[in-house]
Design a protein around this motif. Structure first.
Motif, PDB file in Angstrom:
ATOM      1  N   MET A   1     -12.897  88.414  75.336  1.00  0.00           N
ATOM      2  CA  MET A   1     -14.322  88.644  76.336  1.00  0.00           C
ATOM      3  C   MET A   1     -14.817  89.135  74.493  1.00  0.00           C
ATOM      4  O   MET A   1     -14.501  90.494  74.871  1.00  0.00           O
ATOM      5  CB  MET A   1     -14.394  89.036  77.630  1.00  0.00           C
ATOM      6  CG  MET A   1     -16.063  89.221  78.102  1.00  0.00           C
ATOM      7  SD  MET A   1     -15.778  87.279  78.454  1.00  0.00           S
ATOM      8  CE  MET A   1     -15.042  87.523  80.334  1.00  0.00           C
ATOM      9  N   ILE A   2     -16.243  88.775  74.964  1.00  0.00           N
ATOM     10  CA  ILE A   2     -16.966  89.635  73.691  1.00  0.00           C
ATOM     11  C   ILE A   2     -18.149  90.394  73.825  1.00  0.00           C
ATOM     12  O   ILE A   2     -19.188  89.221  75.110  1.00  0.00           O
ATOM     13  CB  ILE A   2     -17.135  87.888  72.539  1.00  0.00           C
ATOM     14  CG1 ILE A   2     -16.086  88.184  71.645  1.00  0.00           C
ATOM     15  CG2 ILE A   2     -18.301  89.242  71.479  1.00  0.00           C
ATOM     16  CD1 ILE A   2     -16.191  87.775  70.197  1.00  0.00           C
ATOM     17  N   TYR A   3     -18.512  91.003  74.012  1.00  0.00           N
ATOM     18  CA  TYR A   3     -19.760  91.826  74.823  1.00  0.00           C
ATOM     19  C   TYR A   3     -20.737  92.635  73.281  1.00  0.00           C
ATOM     20  O   TYR A   3     -20.026  92.682  72.349  1.00  0.00           O
ATOM     21  CB  TYR A   3     -19.082  92.775  75.466  1.00  0.00           C
ATOM     22  CG  TYR A   3     -18.335  92.668  76.703  1.00  0.00           C
ATOM     23  CD1 TYR A   3     -19.142  92.535  77.665  1.00  0.00           C
ATOM     24  CD2 TYR A   3     -16.739  92.895  76.943  1.00  0.00           C
ATOM     25  CE1 TYR A   3     -18.085  92.056  78.787  1.00  0.00           C
ATOM     26  CE2 TYR A   3     -15.867  93.169  77.156  1.00  0.00           C
ATOM     27  CZ  TYR A   3     -16.285  92.254  78.686  1.00  0.00           C
ATOM     28  OH  TYR A   3     -15.244  92.071  79.440  1.00  0.00           O
ATOM     29  N   PRO A   4     -21.852  92.509  74.130  1.00  0.00           N
ATOM     30  CA  PRO A   4     -23.257  92.655  72.894  1.00  0.00           C
ATOM     31  C   PRO A   4     -22.789  94.484  73.119  1.00  0.00           C
ATOM     32  O   PRO A   4     -21.648  95.040  73.781  1.00  0.00           O
ATOM     33  CB  PRO A   4     -24.746  92.542  74.118  1.00  0.00           C
ATOM     34  CG  PRO A   4     -23.775  92.645  74.894  1.00  0.00           C
ATOM     35  CD  PRO A   4     -22.614  91.873  75.255  1.00  0.00           C
ATOM     36  N   LYS A   5     -22.674  94.849  71.705  1.00  0.00           N
ATOM     37  CA  LYS A   5     -22.152  96.348  71.589  1.00  0.00           C
ATOM     38  C   LYS A   5     -23.687  97.206  72.144  1.00  0.00           C
ATOM     39  O   LYS A   5     -23.570  98.397  72.471  1.00  0.00           O
ATOM     40  CB  LYS A   5     -22.531  96.930  70.302  1.00  0.00           C
ATOM     41  CG  LYS A   5     -22.231  98.539  70.231  1.00  0.00           C
ATOM     42  CD  LYS A   5     -22.182  98.550  68.451  1.00  0.00           C
ATOM     43  CE  LYS A   5     -21.513 100.115  68.235  1.00  0.00           C
ATOM     44  NZ  LYS A   5     -21.922 100.283  67.030  1.00  0.00           N
ATOM     45  N   VAL A 174     -18.488  94.213  70.182  1.00  0.00           N
ATOM     46  CA  VAL A 174     -17.648  95.061  70.712  1.00  0.00           C
ATOM     47  C   VAL A 174     -16.769  94.559  71.657  1.00  0.00           C
ATOM     48  O   VAL A 174     -17.149  93.353  72.367  1.00  0.00           O
ATOM     49  CB  VAL A 174     -18.106  96.253  71.924  1.00  0.00           C
ATOM     50  CG1 VAL A 174     -18.518  97.482  70.542  1.00  0.00           C
ATOM     51  CG2 VAL A 174     -18.257  96.375  72.900  1.00  0.00           C
ATOM     52  N   ASP A 175     -15.181  94.441  72.255  1.00  0.00           N
ATOM     53  CA  ASP A 175     -14.573  94.041  72.795  1.00  0.00           C
ATOM     54  C   ASP A 175     -14.288  94.482  74.254  1.00  0.00           C
ATOM     55  O   ASP A 175     -13.184  93.996  75.456  1.00  0.00           O
ATOM     56  CB  ASP A 175     -13.268  93.140  72.632  1.00  0.00           C
ATOM     57  CG  ASP A 175     -12.676  94.763  71.764  1.00  0.00           C
ATOM     58  OD1 ASP A 175     -12.848  95.428  71.951  1.00  0.00           O
ATOM     59  OD2 ASP A 175     -11.083  94.601  70.818  1.00  0.00           O
ATOM     60  N   THR A 176     -14.944  95.124  75.123  1.00  0.00           N
ATOM     61  CA  THR A 176     -14.859  96.611  75.316  1.00  0.00           C
ATOM     62  C   THR A 176     -16.200  96.634  76.258  1.00  0.00           C
ATOM     63  O   THR A 176     -16.817  96.867  75.432  1.00  0.00           O
ATOM     64  CB  THR A 176     -13.557  97.504  75.924  1.00  0.00           C
ATOM     65  OG1 THR A 176     -13.699  98.394  74.627  1.00  0.00           O
ATOM     66  CG2 THR A 176     -12.578  96.833  75.703  1.00  0.00           C
ATOM     67  N   LEU A 177     -16.133  96.646  77.899  1.00  0.00           N
ATOM     68  CA  LEU A 177     -17.501  97.544  78.437  1.00  0.00           C
ATOM     69  C   LEU A 177     -17.813  98.654  77.993  1.00  0.00           C
ATOM     70  O   LEU A 177     -16.636  99.072  78.354  1.00  0.00           O
ATOM     71  CB  LEU A 177     -17.754  96.875  79.882  1.00  0.00           C
ATOM     72  CG  LEU A 177     -18.031  95.329  79.970  1.00  0.00           C
ATOM     73  CD1 LEU A 177     -17.716  95.422  81.916  1.00  0.00           C
ATOM     74  CD2 LEU A 177     -19.448  94.828  79.719  1.00  0.00           C
TER      75      LEU A 177
END
Length: 553
Positions: A1-5, A174-177
């Motif tokens: 999963m891709i998240y905004p930084k 980023v790939d983690t929350l």
């Protein structure tokens, strides 16, 4: 999963997901990039890209109208946010949950001369049910505001605004929350389940021989069949339903203006109710408003879980409950009183209906005739969306099959987003959607067709009379250049090239023979959406409509 930084963007997205907000309409921009990245790359959300913010907001409103669930709209900073305002106002007055999430510059960048910076905080204050002005850093305080905004949209059925400041860089992922946002759970608050002081209202009801039930914008199947039958059988009750009421019975009066327009003073006095009971949203008929404001009821009861507008300057009681619950409790405690109220009004209306058909059978090709033919051709079990101005008023005069659900933006009654709303509604409901509109409303919202999500069986029936025909019906019309230019908005435009540009089937009609063929072609061809443009005579339309009311007697 891709998240905004950016942590604040992560929090907004995660809280929306936890709250079940999954329909997301995004208008492209830069400042909202963190939200766009997060929503669009998460398979839990259904995202739509609509470039024009005004169209995007009405499209979202149409989805929310049908799903009865909040829909979120996402925009960049600056004037983009202001383009949402017409739909926000419509959602406010139509009680539709809409969640506006606007990206903003940090507060120290406002009013220093940077581009696309405006004062975004509380910009919808007069037409929203909650405003969450977030700070730049993720925090529990921000989380609580986001939760509160979404919960309020659901409970109060209205638009909310979440304003989120983001600092550059905006596109990093980023790939983690990096957040674990706080999720709150609110208890749903519904209006009172019982009628307080019920005996008092039962007594008033039982003593009244003239009871008028007036139903505005309303959901289909919201009233039990037993209640509908009770209304129909009670000789002291007359039920007036608007086209948008979605409430049907052969004994109800579904064309209010057809009934009361020919009335004289003695008729109005006979029709004056002792009790007026209203439920549903806004009323289209100006004539019924004028009647009830002049011939006021002794009691006006409005039933709604949230609001009661004193439309007729006669409101005596607001029952904060669902209309169906109100009648389920009240009616078993009441008695049937002797009255000729329903019989007298029904006899008059029956005669009016005969006169109406006689008139429709003899008139020439015109707006009125076209509405008769178009409405009788609607597919059963379809959804009908109608634009404002003259279109909804003509529709009020024609019987519509009970299987067809009818919708119109009657919150503010504007023409500005009718097409966009209809397209959104067609996406939010599996039924076939037919949209009937006038030429000015259609042209005004033509960017609605700049939309990649229009279902193939979506149909637009465009009645082009060369201008704003409603202004010919209103008092003060004169055939002069100032009227034609500044009121009627005379034009010679058509939808032909718009249809070609947006890859939409295009059909035309200009008389009864071509109309019959074009209607058949419109509903037969379902490989792409379709527009049927019907050209009616500009000059004759208003005279034909005005003569109708004279021939009803």
């Amino acid at each position: 999963m891709i998240y905004p930084k950016i942590p604040l963007a992560q929090s907004i997205i995660e809280i929306c997901l936890a709250k079940g907000i999954t329909n997301i309409i995004i208008s492209p921009g830069s400042r909202n990039a963190p939200l766009t990245i997060g929503f669009a790359q998460n398979d839990n959300f259904k995202c739509y890209s609509i470039a024009d913010e005004r169209c995007a907001a009405f499209f979202a409103l149409g989805i929310a109208q049908q799903t009865k669930q909040p829909t979120a709209i996402i925009c960049t900073s600056g004037s983009a946010l202001l383009n949402y305002y017409p739909a926000v106002a419509e959602a406010f007055y139509s009680q539709i949950p809409l969640i506006v999430i606007s990206a903003d510059r940090p507060q120290n960048k406002i009013d220093i001369g940077d581009g696309q910076t405006i004062r975004q905080q509380n910009v919808y204050e007069n037409h929203s049910v909650f405003n969450a002005n977030l700070t730049e850093e993720a925090s529990v305080e921000n989380d609580l505001k986001i939760n509160k905004a979404i919960e309020t949209a659901i409970l109060q059925k209205g638009p909310v605004h979440i304003n989120a400041p983001f600092e550059e860089p905006l596109y990093e992922t980023v790939d983690t929350l990096s957040v674990a946002p706080k999720i709150t759970h609110s208890e749903e608050i519904i209006g009172t389940k019982i009628i307080e002081n019920a005996d008092e209202f039962v007594s008033i009801w039982n003593s009244a021989k003239r009871k008028l039930v007036l139903v505005g914008v309303n959901e289909a199947n919201a009233i039990d069949a037993e209640i509908v039958e009770h209304f129909a059988k009670d000789p002291s009750i007359v039920v007036l339903t608007e086209t948008t009421s979605n409430l049907h019975h052969p004994d109800f009066i579904n064309s209010i203006d057809t009934l009361i327009t020919p009335f004289e003073d003695v008729d109005f006095k006979d029709f004056q109710p002792e009790i007026l009971v209203t439920f549903g949203g806004m009323i289209v008929s100006k004539r019924i408003k004028a009647f009830l404001r002049k011939y006021k009821p002794q009691n006006h009861w409005h039933i709604d879980t949230l609001r009661a507008y004193d439309t007729f300057n006669a409101l005596t009681e607001h029952f904060v409950m669902e209309p169906n619950d109100f009648f389920k409790e009240l009616l078993p405690k009441t008695i049937i009183v002797e009255s000729d109220y329903s019989a007298k009004i029904s006899a008059i209306y029956h005669l009016r209906e005969i006169r109406k058909q006689e008139y429709l059978d003899k008139i020439s090709f015109s707006d009125f005739k076209v509405f008769e033919k178009v409405i009788e051709s609607l597919p059963v079990n379809s959804q009908l969306q109608i634009s404002n101005s003259s279109a909804i008023r003509y529709a009020q005069l024609i019987d519509i099959h009970p299987s067809i659900e009818v919708f119109c933006n009657r919150g503010t009654s504007g023409i500005d987003g009718s097409t966009s709303t209809a397209i959104g509604a067609s996406v939010g409901n599996q039924k076939q959607t037919v949209f009937i509109t006038g030429d000015i409303s259609f042209l005004y919202d033509s960017n609605a067709l700049w939309n990649s999500y229009i279902p193939k069986n979506f149909k637009i029936i465009l009645i082009n009379n060369g201008g704003g025909g409603i202004f010919r019906i209103l008092p003060g019309h004169e055939e002069k250049p100032v009227f034609n230019t500044y009121f009627e908005t005379s034009h010679h435009l058509t939808a032909e090239h718009l249809a070609k540009m947006y890859k939409i089937d295009y059909f035309t009609a200009s008389d009864l023979d071509t109309l019959e063929l074009a209607i058949s072609d419109l509903y037969t061809n379902n490989e792409m959406p379709g527009i049927l443009e019907i050209f009616t005579p500009t000059i004759e339309n208003d005279a034909i409509l005005k003569q109708y009311f004279k021939e009803l007697i």
